[in-house]
Design a protein around this motif. Structure first.
Motif, mmCIF file in Angstrom:
data_model
loop_
_atom_site.group_PDB
_atom_site.id
_atom_site.type_symbol
_atom_site.label_atom_id
_atom_site.label_comp_id
_atom_site.label_asym_id
_atom_site.label_seq_id
_atom_site.Cartn_x
_atom_site.Cartn_y
_atom_site.Cartn_z
ATOM 1 N N ASN A 53 0.845 -1.188 0.000
ATOM 2 C CA ASN A 53 0.000 0.000 0.000
ATOM 3 C C ASN A 53 0.883 1.241 0.000
ATOM 4 N N ILE A 54 0.517 2.199 -0.865
ATOM 5 C CA ILE A 54 1.326 3.398 -1.094
ATOM 6 C C ILE A 54 0.434 4.624 -0.971
ATOM 7 N N ASP A 55 0.933 5.651 -0.299
ATOM 8 C CA ASP A 55 0.200 6.916 -0.247
ATOM 9 C C ASP A 55 1.172 8.067 -0.053
ATOM 10 N N GLU A 56 0.664 9.269 -0.258
ATOM 11 C CA GLU A 56 1.464 10.493 -0.151
ATOM 12 C C GLU A 56 0.728 11.514 0.682
ATOM 13 N N ALA A 57 1.478 12.494 1.143
ATOM 14 C CA ALA A 57 0.910 13.661 1.815
ATOM 15 C C ALA A 57 1.725 14.869 1.374
ATOM 16 N N VAL A 115 3.990 -9.213 -5.994
ATOM 17 C CA VAL A 115 3.409 -8.078 -5.284
ATOM 18 C C VAL A 115 2.182 -7.507 -5.983
ATOM 19 N N GLU A 116 1.299 -6.977 -5.164
ATOM 20 C CA GLU A 116 0.173 -6.170 -5.620
ATOM 21 C C GLU A 116 0.399 -4.774 -5.067
ATOM 22 N N PHE A 117 0.710 -3.832 -5.942
ATOM 23 C CA PHE A 117 0.871 -2.441 -5.544
ATOM 24 C C PHE A 117 -0.506 -1.804 -5.535
ATOM 25 N N GLU A 118 -0.804 -1.057 -4.473
ATOM 26 C CA GLU A 118 -2.132 -0.483 -4.331
ATOM 27 C C GLU A 118 -2.014 0.939 -3.817
ATOM 28 N N SER A 121 -4.564 6.929 -5.884
ATOM 29 C CA SER A 121 -4.604 7.868 -6.998
ATOM 30 C C SER A 121 -5.020 7.131 -8.275
ATOM 31 N N LEU A 122 -6.254 7.353 -8.683
ATOM 32 C CA LEU A 122 -6.749 6.706 -9.894
ATOM 33 C C LEU A 122 -5.924 7.119 -11.104
ATOM 34 N N GLU A 123 -5.505 8.378 -11.139
ATOM 35 C CA GLU A 123 -4.706 8.896 -12.258
ATOM 36 C C GLU A 123 -3.387 8.126 -12.397
ATOM 37 N N VAL A 124 -2.696 7.913 -11.289
ATOM 38 C CA VAL A 124 -1.423 7.195 -11.317
ATOM 39 C C VAL A 124 -1.657 5.713 -11.616
ATOM 40 N N CYS A 125 -2.645 5.105 -10.974
ATOM 41 C CA CYS A 125 -2.927 3.682 -11.221
ATOM 42 C C CYS A 125 -3.274 3.432 -12.685
ATOM 43 N N ASN A 126 -4.122 4.271 -13.256
ATOM 44 C CA ASN A 126 -4.490 4.098 -14.666
ATOM 45 C C ASN A 126 -3.281 4.250 -15.586
ATOM 46 N N ALA A 127 -2.406 5.192 -15.277
ATOM 47 C CA ALA A 127 -1.206 5.387 -16.098
ATOM 48 C C ALA A 127 -0.280 4.174 -15.993
ATOM 49 N N ILE A 160 -7.313 1.748 -4.869
ATOM 50 C CA ILE A 160 -8.094 1.474 -3.664
ATOM 51 C C ILE A 160 -8.673 2.787 -3.167
ATOM 52 N N LYS A 161 -9.851 2.706 -2.592
ATOM 53 C CA LYS A 161 -10.422 3.887 -1.959
ATOM 54 C C LYS A 161 -9.572 4.238 -0.740
#
Length: 184
Positions: A53-57, A115-118, A121-127, A160-161
Motif C-alpha cells: 500500500n502506497i500513499d502520499e501527503a 506483489v500487488e501495488f495499491e 490515486s486513480l490517475e497514477v494507477c491508470n497510467a 483502492i479507496k
C-alpha cells in the motif's frame, strides 16, 4: 516550522491498531469477538502475493511532501513499512508518483517478488496499467517505476479507496524517514 511531529512509535502503534482492526473484522465470529468501530476495506492480496500500500501527503506551507508504504503478507501481517520525506515542493500528482517510486524501490529492498501495488490515486494507477497516458509532470517517474517491475516475478497495480490505505497515509502524514522491518 510548524507543529511538533508524532513519534515514529506512535505512528507505528496507530498503523498496527488499524491492522488489528482488520484482523478482528475478518476473524471467525465467536462470542468474545468485538467488531471494530471504524470500517475496514483493506483486502488481502491474491494467494502467494504481498500487498504494497502506497500513499502520499503534501505539506504546501512547508514546501515538502512525504510518502508512506506498508507491505503486508496474505494474512495481513505487516512485513515492512516506510516513510520518506522530500524537502521540496510537489503537487499532489507529483508526490503520488514519487510515493509509487519509493514503494517499488522499497519493495525491491525488502525482497518481496510477487506483489500487488495499491494506491488511492486513480490517475497514477491508470497510467501504470497503461489505461491512460501519464501527466507530463510525472511521466519520467512512472516510466522509471515500470522499468523496475522486471525485478518481480509477478506484479499488479490496483486502485483502492482512501479508507483501505489508512496505515500508508498515516505514515505519509506523520512519520519522517521511518523504516520498519518486522521480518528478516
Amino acid at each position: 516550522m510548524g507543529g511538533k511531529g508524532k513519534a515514529g512509535r506512535t505512528i507505528l502503534r496507530n498503523a498496527m491498531l488499524l491492522v488489528e482492526d482488520y484482523r478482528v473484522a475478518n476473524a471467525p465470529k465467536t462470542e468474545h469477538t468485538v467488531a471494530p468501530t471504524r470500517p475496514v476495506s483493506w483486502q488481502p492480496p491474491s494467494h502467494g502475493f504481498y500487498k504494497v500500500n502506497i500513499d502520499e501527503a503534501v505539506f504546501s506551507k512547508r514546501k515538502q511532501a512525504r510518502a508512506g508504504v506498508v507491505i503486508r503478507d496474505g494474512e495481513g501481517e505487516v512485513i515492512a513499512a516506510l516513510s520518506k520525506q522530500w524537502k521540496f515542493p510537489l503537487g499532489a500528482t507529483e508526490a503520488e508518483a514519487k510515493a509509487w517510486e519509493a514503494g517499488i524501490l522499497f519493495s525491491k529492498d525488502v525482497g518481496v517478488r510477487d506483489v500487488e501495488f495499491e494506491g488511492d490515486s486513480l490517475e497514477v494507477c491508470n497510467a501504470l496499467q497503461g489505461l491512460t497516458s501519464p501527466p507530463s509532470s510525472v511521466a519520467n517517474v512512472l516510466i522509471g517505476f515500470l522499468n523496475h517491475v522486471s525485478f518481480f516475478r509477478q506484479w499488479k497495480v490496483s486502485h483502492i479507496k482512501w479508507q483501505g490505505n489508512v496505515p500508508a497515509h498515516l505514515l505519509a502524514q506523520h512519520a519522517h524517514m521511518l523504516v520498519i522491518m518486522l521480518h528478516g
